[in-house]
Structure formats: C-alpha cells, structure tokens
Design a protein around this motif. Structure first.
Motif, PDB file in Angstrom:
ATOM      1  N   ASP A 108      13.122  -5.372  -6.963  1.00  0.00           N
ATOM      2  CA  ASP A 108      13.137  -3.903  -6.975  1.00  0.00           C
ATOM      3  C   ASP A 108      11.960  -3.354  -6.173  1.00  0.00           C
ATOM      4  O   ASP A 108      12.103  -2.389  -5.419  1.00  0.00           O
ATOM      5  CB  ASP A 108      13.048  -3.372  -8.412  1.00  0.00           C
ATOM      6  CG  ASP A 108      14.290  -3.624  -9.242  1.00  0.00           C
ATOM      7  OD1 ASP A 108      15.339  -3.981  -8.673  1.00  0.00           O
ATOM      8  OD2 ASP A 108      14.192  -3.470 -10.483  1.00  0.00           O
ATOM      9  N   LEU A 109      10.789  -3.984  -6.346  1.00  0.00           N
ATOM     10  CA  LEU A 109       9.591  -3.547  -5.617  1.00  0.00           C
ATOM     11  C   LEU A 109       9.725  -3.809  -4.118  1.00  0.00           C
ATOM     12  O   LEU A 109       9.269  -3.006  -3.301  1.00  0.00           O
ATOM     13  CB  LEU A 109       8.350  -4.236  -6.181  1.00  0.00           C
ATOM     14  CG  LEU A 109       7.951  -3.824  -7.600  1.00  0.00           C
ATOM     15  CD1 LEU A 109       6.866  -4.749  -8.146  1.00  0.00           C
ATOM     16  CD2 LEU A 109       7.498  -2.377  -7.633  1.00  0.00           C
ATOM     17  N   VAL A 110      10.368  -4.905  -3.745  1.00  0.00           N
ATOM     18  CA  VAL A 110      10.631  -5.175  -2.321  1.00  0.00           C
ATOM     19  C   VAL A 110      11.583  -4.124  -1.777  1.00  0.00           C
ATOM     20  O   VAL A 110      11.360  -3.558  -0.694  1.00  0.00           O
ATOM     21  CB  VAL A 110      11.212  -6.600  -2.125  1.00  0.00           C
ATOM     22  CG1 VAL A 110      11.725  -6.783  -0.698  1.00  0.00           C
ATOM     23  CG2 VAL A 110      10.164  -7.668  -2.449  1.00  0.00           C
TER      24      VAL A 110
ATOM     25  N   GLY B 254       0.816  -1.207   0.000  1.00  0.00           N
ATOM     26  CA  GLY B 254       0.000   0.000   0.000  1.00  0.00           C
ATOM     27  C   GLY B 254       0.849   1.256   0.000  1.00  0.00           C
ATOM     28  O   GLY B 254       0.336   2.358  -0.176  1.00  0.00           O
ATOM     29  N   SER B 255       2.160   1.095   0.178  1.00  0.00           N
ATOM     30  CA  SER B 255       3.072   2.243   0.130  1.00  0.00           C
ATOM     31  C   SER B 255       3.452   2.526  -1.312  1.00  0.00           C
ATOM     32  O   SER B 255       3.723   1.606  -2.078  1.00  0.00           O
ATOM     33  CB  SER B 255       4.349   1.939   0.916  1.00  0.00           C
ATOM     34  OG  SER B 255       4.054   1.712   2.260  1.00  0.00           O
ATOM     35  N   ALA B 256       3.482   3.792  -1.643  1.00  0.00           N
ATOM     36  CA  ALA B 256       3.895   4.183  -2.989  1.00  0.00           C
ATOM     37  C   ALA B 256       5.406   3.999  -3.113  1.00  0.00           C
ATOM     38  O   ALA B 256       6.145   4.289  -2.169  1.00  0.00           O
ATOM     39  CB  ALA B 256       3.526   5.634  -3.248  1.00  0.00           C
ATOM     40  N   PRO B 257       5.869   3.512  -4.255  1.00  0.00           N
ATOM     41  CA  PRO B 257       7.322   3.394  -4.447  1.00  0.00           C
ATOM     42  C   PRO B 257       7.995   4.742  -4.275  1.00  0.00           C
ATOM     43  O   PRO B 257       7.472   5.769  -4.701  1.00  0.00           O
ATOM     44  CB  PRO B 257       7.451   2.896  -5.895  1.00  0.00           C
ATOM     45  CG  PRO B 257       6.131   2.270  -6.205  1.00  0.00           C
ATOM     46  CD  PRO B 257       5.116   3.036  -5.402  1.00  0.00           C
TER      47      PRO B 257
ATOM     48  N   THR C 274       5.211  -1.280 -12.637  1.00  0.00           N
ATOM     49  CA  THR C 274       3.856  -0.833 -12.336  1.00  0.00           C
ATOM     50  C   THR C 274       2.844  -1.944 -12.584  1.00  0.00           C
ATOM     51  O   THR C 274       1.931  -2.166 -11.782  1.00  0.00           O
ATOM     52  CB  THR C 274       3.503   0.413 -13.175  1.00  0.00           C
ATOM     53  OG1 THR C 274       4.480   1.431 -12.911  1.00  0.00           O
ATOM     54  CG2 THR C 274       2.124   0.942 -12.846  1.00  0.00           C
ATOM     55  N   MET C 275       3.009  -2.671 -13.693  1.00  0.00           N
ATOM     56  CA  MET C 275       2.098  -3.780 -13.979  1.00  0.00           C
ATOM     57  C   MET C 275       2.252  -4.895 -12.956  1.00  0.00           C
ATOM     58  O   MET C 275       1.257  -5.469 -12.491  1.00  0.00           O
ATOM     59  CB  MET C 275       2.337  -4.314 -15.391  1.00  0.00           C
ATOM     60  CG  MET C 275       1.809  -3.380 -16.464  1.00  0.00           C
ATOM     61  SD  MET C 275       1.889  -4.070 -18.113  1.00  0.00           S
ATOM     62  CE  MET C 275       3.625  -3.890 -18.476  1.00  0.00           C
ATOM     63  N   ALA C 276       3.487  -5.204 -12.568  1.00  0.00           N
ATOM     64  CA  ALA C 276       3.718  -6.233 -11.550  1.00  0.00           C
ATOM     65  C   ALA C 276       3.069  -5.826 -10.237  1.00  0.00           C
ATOM     66  O   ALA C 276       2.396  -6.640  -9.583  1.00  0.00           O
ATOM     67  CB  ALA C 276       5.215  -6.473 -11.364  1.00  0.00           C
ATOM     68  N   LEU C 277       3.238  -4.583  -9.842  1.00  0.00           N
ATOM     69  CA  LEU C 277       2.634  -4.087  -8.614  1.00  0.00           C
ATOM     70  C   LEU C 277       1.110  -4.183  -8.670  1.00  0.00           C
ATOM     71  O   LEU C 277       0.464  -4.552  -7.696  1.00  0.00           O
ATOM     72  CB  LEU C 277       3.076  -2.643  -8.355  1.00  0.00           C
ATOM     73  CG  LEU C 277       2.582  -1.977  -7.079  1.00  0.00           C
ATOM     74  CD1 LEU C 277       2.985  -2.775  -5.845  1.00  0.00           C
ATOM     75  CD2 LEU C 277       3.120  -0.550  -7.005  1.00  0.00           C
ATOM     76  N   GLY C 278       0.534  -3.908  -9.827  1.00  0.00           N
ATOM     77  CA  GLY C 278      -0.915  -3.999 -10.000  1.00  0.00           C
ATOM     78  C   GLY C 278      -1.454  -5.414  -9.840  1.00  0.00           C
ATOM     79  O   GLY C 278      -2.633  -5.598  -9.565  1.00  0.00           O
ATOM     80  N   LEU C 279      -0.617  -6.398  -9.996  1.00  0.00           N
ATOM     81  CA  LEU C 279      -1.037  -7.798  -9.850  1.00  0.00           C
ATOM     82  C   LEU C 279      -0.990  -8.286  -8.406  1.00  0.00           C
ATOM     83  O   LEU C 279      -1.424  -9.395  -8.120  1.00  0.00           O
ATOM     84  CB  LEU C 279      -0.130  -8.698 -10.705  1.00  0.00           C
ATOM     85  CG  LEU C 279      -0.200  -8.493 -12.209  1.00  0.00           C
ATOM     86  CD1 LEU C 279       0.947  -9.227 -12.893  1.00  0.00           C
ATOM     87  CD2 LEU C 279      -1.542  -8.970 -12.744  1.00  0.00           C
TER      88      LEU C 279
ATOM     89  N   ALA D 274       7.374  -1.293  -1.822  1.00  0.00           N
ATOM     90  CA  ALA D 274       6.045  -1.364  -2.434  1.00  0.00           C
ATOM     91  C   ALA D 274       5.378  -2.725  -2.243  1.00  0.00           C
ATOM     92  O   ALA D 274       4.155  -2.827  -2.270  1.00  0.00           O
ATOM     93  CB  ALA D 274       6.126  -1.039  -3.920  1.00  0.00           C
ATOM     94  N   VAL D 275       6.183  -3.784  -2.064  1.00  0.00           N
ATOM     95  CA  VAL D 275       5.638  -5.131  -1.849  1.00  0.00           C
ATOM     96  C   VAL D 275       6.448  -5.853  -0.782  1.00  0.00           C
ATOM     97  O   VAL D 275       7.583  -5.470  -0.478  1.00  0.00           O
ATOM     98  CB  VAL D 275       5.638  -5.992  -3.144  1.00  0.00           C
ATOM     99  CG1 VAL D 275       4.813  -5.364  -4.243  1.00  0.00           C
ATOM    100  CG2 VAL D 275       7.041  -6.292  -3.619  1.00  0.00           C
TER     101      VAL D 275
END
Length: 123
Positions: free
Chosen positions: A88-90, A44-47, A56-61, A94-95
């Motif tokens: 990268d998202l971790v 739920g945190s913005a990158p 962005t697409m990966a985060l959306g999934l 962001a995830v």
C-alpha cells in the motif's frame, strides 16, 4: 518508531486488540512483489491518501533501508499482513522496495552449515 506496548494496538493482558486481517482490510495478497528480504525505504513523499496507524508506524521504520521481515517484527504482525501494508505504501509513493544486492546468487552450503553449527552450539 517503536511499537507501543500499550495503547490502541496492544495490551499486555489481552494481546493484540486489532486482528491482523482487519489491519490489511481482509486482503491477503500485496499488489507489489515483495519477499521478507525486500528492502523498503521512505521516499520523503507524503502519502496521497489517508492510511491507518499501522501504515504510519511501518513508514516510520523506513528512514533507512529496512527489510520487510524487520518491519513485520517491529509491528508484531504476520509477514503477509506486513507485505500488504508495505505494498500500500509503495502504491501511494511513500516508499520504494527492492531486493537486496546479491540476492540472486545462491548461498554457499558451507556457510549455511557453519551458521547451523553455531546455532546448535548456542542451544
């Protein structure tokens, strides 16, 4: 968020327009230990930094727990590239990623044989 069949990433006639190594910035090793069964979920945190469209697409999934394998299939990217994107998202918060419950217990051989038998019957 499904991956578009047309647009900047894919073209029906030409296929993938952006090479996988470009998506990961040429990196082949994720900074976070991940395997195909790792479950990824958005925090739920913005990158904190600008990410590419694949990020962005990966985060959306990842609104619910989603495996790295599922993300890879939806993005139509090799698993190693997907692992780099997810790490990268971790890294940017962001995830989160974790192994599924019960992953450390070995699979029963009889279960694997039953699955193999079922798959052979479908062919």
């Amino acid at each position: 968020m499904p991956v578009p069949k047309e647009g900047p990433l894919l073209d029906d006639a030409a296929g993938r327009l952006i090479r996988p190594y470009t998506v990961s910035g040429g990196r082949t090793r994720p900074t976070t230990a991940l395997d195909l069964l790792s479950l990824v979920m958005a925090t739920g945190s913005a990158p904190r930094e600008h990410l590419g469209p694949e990020h962005t697409m990966a985060l959306g999934l990842c609104h619910g727990p989603t495996s790295v394998a599922e993300i890879s299939a939806h993005l139509r990217l090799p698993a190693v590239v997907t692992k780099v994107l997810v790490s990268d998202l971790v890294d940017c918060g962001a995830v989160t990623a974790r192994m599924p419950r019960g992953h450390d217990t070995p699979t029963d051989r009889s279960l694997l044989e039953a699955v193999l038998d079922g798959l052979r019957r479908r062919l």
